[in-house]
Scaffold this active site. Structure first.
Site, PDB file in Angstrom:
ATOM      1  N   HIS A  61       0.861  -1.128   0.036  1.00  0.00           N
ATOM      2  CA  HIS A  61      -0.044  -0.006  -0.192  1.00  0.00           C
ATOM      3  C   HIS A  61       0.764   1.248  -0.106  1.00  0.00           C
ATOM      4  CE1 HIS A  61       0.755  -0.537   4.448  1.00  0.00           C
ATOM      5  NE2 HIS A  61       0.606   0.790   4.436  1.00  0.00           N
ATOM      6  N   HIS A  63       0.788   5.363   1.302  1.00  0.00           N
ATOM      7  CA  HIS A  63       0.371   6.502   2.050  1.00  0.00           C
ATOM      8  C   HIS A  63       1.210   7.650   1.656  1.00  0.00           C
ATOM      9  CE1 HIS A  63      -1.529   4.649   5.767  1.00  0.00           C
ATOM     10  NE2 HIS A  63      -0.600   3.649   5.759  1.00  0.00           N
ATOM     11  N   TYR A 126       2.865   9.802  12.083  1.00  0.00           N
ATOM     12  CA  TYR A 126       2.608   8.302  12.016  1.00  0.00           C
ATOM     13  C   TYR A 126       3.184   7.667  10.847  1.00  0.00           C
ATOM     14  CZ  TYR A 126      -0.091   4.588  10.140  1.00  0.00           C
ATOM     15  OH  TYR A 126      -0.397   3.307   9.577  1.00  0.00           O
TER      16      TYR A 126
END
Length: 133
Positions: A61, A63, A126
């Site tokens: 994935h 981000h 994060y």
């Protein structure tokens, strides 16, 4: 904290956290493919005047934390990043087509969230912590 940006007719403060995945959640975003994807994302951002606030490419994935002029709807941002990267990665890495039948690199779905000043820093932290920075 994300600074407000100014253009001739607009002052804006936008931040989008976008996440998307390869078809079948295959772990294909590694090595040279991941490096090229990172370069492509930065090239797209530069071409369209987006600011990459944070970026993390995991094997299955992506981000992306990005700021863009409000004339770009979040769906348009996703379309640009996913469409351009898919086309170029398939051209440069033809072996990806063998792993992803059906001719699509990315799933049609994605996540997008907006962020204000406080949550923008939380999202950035994060993403950076996931990278081990």
């Amino acid at each position: 904290m994300i600074e407000a940006k100014r253009t001739k007719g607009c002052v804006y403060h936008t931040a989008y956290h976008i996440v998307w995945i390869p078809k079948y959640r295959k772990s294909i975003l590694v090595g040279r493919t991941a490096k090229r994807l990172e370069t492509l994302i930065h090239e797209i951002a530069n071409k369209y005047g987006f600011e990459i606030l944070a970026l993390e490419i995991m094997p299955d994935h992506v981000h992306l934390f990005v700021s863009a002029h409000p004339k770009f709807a979040p769906a348009t941002l996703v379309k640009l990043f996913k469409g351009i990267t898919a086309r170029k990665l398939f051209k440069e890495f033809p072996e990806l087509k063998k792993k992803l039948w059906g001719g699509h690199l990315w799933t049609p779905s994605y996540y997008v969230g907006t962020a204000g000043n406080v949550s923008a820093e939380t999202i950035r932290r994060y993403i950076e912590e996931c990278q081990g920075k």
